[in-house]
Write a protein that holds these residues in place. Structure first.
Motif, mmCIF file in Angstrom:
data_model
loop_
_atom_site.group_PDB
_atom_site.id
_atom_site.type_symbol
_atom_site.label_atom_id
_atom_site.label_comp_id
_atom_site.label_asym_id
_atom_site.label_seq_id
_atom_site.Cartn_x
_atom_site.Cartn_y
_atom_site.Cartn_z
ATOM 1 N N GLN A 100 0.863 -1.177 0.000
ATOM 2 C CA GLN A 100 0.000 0.000 0.000
ATOM 3 C C GLN A 100 0.897 1.224 0.000
ATOM 4 O OE1 GLN A 100 -2.648 1.472 3.430
ATOM 5 N NE2 GLN A 100 -4.102 0.379 2.119
ATOM 6 N N HIS A 104 -3.071 3.702 -1.447
ATOM 7 C CA HIS A 104 -3.470 2.955 -2.641
ATOM 8 C C HIS A 104 -2.925 1.533 -2.552
ATOM 9 C CE1 HIS A 104 -4.748 6.616 -4.833
ATOM 10 N NE2 HIS A 104 -3.724 7.191 -4.229
ATOM 11 N N VAL A 106 -1.452 -1.548 -4.197
ATOM 12 C CA VAL A 106 -0.703 -1.673 -5.451
ATOM 13 C C VAL A 106 0.084 -2.979 -5.462
ATOM 14 C CG1 VAL A 106 -0.429 0.840 -5.597
ATOM 15 C CG2 VAL A 106 1.398 -0.543 -4.574
ATOM 16 N N PRO A 149 -3.094 -1.267 -9.281
ATOM 17 C CA PRO A 149 -2.099 -0.522 -10.054
ATOM 18 C C PRO A 149 -0.707 -1.115 -9.880
ATOM 19 C CG PRO A 149 -3.500 0.970 -8.800
ATOM 20 C CD PRO A 149 -3.805 -0.417 -8.313
ATOM 21 N N VAL A 186 -4.786 -2.035 -15.862
ATOM 22 C CA VAL A 186 -4.645 -1.264 -14.625
ATOM 23 C C VAL A 186 -3.606 -0.175 -14.857
ATOM 24 C CG1 VAL A 186 -5.274 -3.219 -13.147
ATOM 25 C CG2 VAL A 186 -2.858 -2.806 -13.711
ATOM 26 N N GLU A 284 2.123 9.403 -5.236
ATOM 27 C CA GLU A 284 0.808 9.700 -4.657
ATOM 28 C C GLU A 284 -0.048 10.502 -5.627
ATOM 29 O OE1 GLU A 284 -1.163 11.740 -0.636
ATOM 30 O OE2 GLU A 284 1.008 11.772 -0.948
ATOM 31 N N LEU A 287 -0.910 8.214 -8.891
ATOM 32 C CA LEU A 287 -1.866 7.147 -8.565
ATOM 33 C C LEU A 287 -3.266 7.720 -8.357
ATOM 34 C CD1 LEU A 287 0.312 4.963 -6.166
ATOM 35 C CD2 LEU A 287 -0.553 4.282 -8.410
ATOM 36 N N SER A 288 -3.344 8.886 -7.744
ATOM 37 C CA SER A 288 -4.657 9.524 -7.545
ATOM 38 C C SER A 288 -5.258 9.950 -8.876
ATOM 39 C CB SER A 288 -4.515 10.733 -6.610
ATOM 40 O OG SER A 288 -4.088 10.337 -5.327
ATOM 41 N N LYS A 291 -6.506 6.807 -10.770
ATOM 42 C CA LYS A 291 -7.508 5.995 -10.091
ATOM 43 C C LYS A 291 -8.874 6.176 -10.746
ATOM 44 C CE LYS A 291 -9.457 5.070 -5.503
ATOM 45 N NZ LYS A 291 -9.459 5.465 -4.060
ATOM 46 N N GLY A 292 -9.531 5.086 -11.017
ATOM 47 C CA GLY A 292 -10.880 5.142 -11.567
ATOM 48 C C GLY A 292 -10.954 5.320 -13.066
#
Length: 320
Positions: A100, A104, A106, A149, A186, A284, A287-288, A291-292
């Protein structure tokens, strides 16, 4: 360890240390120390803001530079390592597992050069064998299966190029990794934290985001090897490095790297915590952002990204 081009800095540091041992309350010596400290600061800035490509390669190879273990220990919570390729064995030159990072979940994978003589020899100095890249392939598929991810930390002179590696299918293992990354549904986030050598690095660089530390490099061949082939003279490695355009700035200009991550003045080995924190902030953020994102859109965008690299126009004809 002091690099050749850092000798003026070393000489000033030694002179300052000698004067401090002698100074006591002497105002004259204290003034001289202050003068030399100003000169030292100026020398550092002059040298490290005007590095040649080959000098950056030397910094990328520095043995005290933070390696995969430093990033793993500082950035990853609950790292659970997964070993083996299910065919031949385990290769500790490349490590990976569940983790993590910044909240997240991963799959974290990276080349491990080791931290001392024993671990460096055991890990073949970060030069993975075919079983290492087959392990990586297994983790790529695992990430795709569970929707996690991929975070890839690249730091290798290149995949091991010995006879045994060829006998066990090194080229096939790396090509399978590339195919897996091309279609994994991913986010794929790759950061070059040191050396990015040859296919050993490429197997972990087909990504949606490629970040490079300021003094890292990414190249199909080491400058020394290139000089040996092109110039028949390995001592012309500095000339080869300049011509090959392998630094983070070069790769950013060519659209291969997305971001240059700043290092402390003098290199990541001088302030490891700052360098690790800078990489953590980039991970950070990226990845944000990813995301989605719809998996199909992600794969399609990845394909488009790599089709654009190297595009050029001739005689007014626009690139395809």
């Amino acid at each position: 360890m002091m690099l050749d081009f850092e000798k003026p800095i070393l000489e000033l540091e030694q002179r300052i240390e000698e004067l401090r041992n002698l100074a006591g309350e002497s105002e004259g010596l204290q003034a001289e120390i202050a003068r030399l400290e100003d000169a030292l600061d100026g020398a550092r800035r002059r040298i490290f803001t005007n590095l040649t490509p080959y000098q950056r390669v030397q910094i990328a190879r520095h043995p005290e530079r933070p390696n995969f273990r430093a990033y793993r220990d500082a950035l990853a919570d609950d790292f659970y390592e997964l070993a083996g390729d299910r065919l031949h064995g385990d290769d500790v030159a490349v490590r990976g597992g569940l983790a993590q990072i910044a909240g997240h979940d991963v799959v974290l994978i990276g080349h491990d050069k080791g931290a001392d003589v024993q671990s460096r020899v055991a890990g073949n100095f970060g030069m993975a064998h075919p079983e290492g890249y087959r392990k990586v392939h297994r983790l790529y598929e695992l990430a795709g299966r569970f929707g996690l991810p991929l975070v890839l930390l690249v730091d290798t002179p290149g995949a091991f190029a010995g006879r045994q590696a060829e006998e066990r299918g090194q080229a096939w293992a790396i090509s399978a990794d590339l195919m897996a990354l091309a279609k994994v549904p991913v986010p794929v986030v790759s950061v070059v934290i040191g050396e990015g050598g040859s296919g050993g690095a490429l197997a972990m660089c087909l990504a949606d985001y490629v970040g490079m530390l300021e003094n890292s490099y990414l190249s199909v061949i080491a400058p020394e090897s290139c000089a040996s082939i092109i110039f028949r003279d390995a001592s012309r490695a500095a000339e080869a490095a300049a011509a090959m355009r392998i630094t983070a700035r070069d790769l950013k200009e060519q659209g291969i790297a997305d971001e240059i991550i700043s290092e402390p003045l003098g290199g990541a080995h001088r302030e490891p915590e700052s360098a690790v924190a800078a990489v953590g902030e980039s991970l950070e953020r990226v990845l944000s952002q990813l995301k989605g994102v719809d998996p199909e859109a992600l794969v399609s965008s990845r394909h488009d990204r790599y089709r654009r690299i190297g595009a050029h126009a001739e005689s007014g004809t626009p690139p395809l």
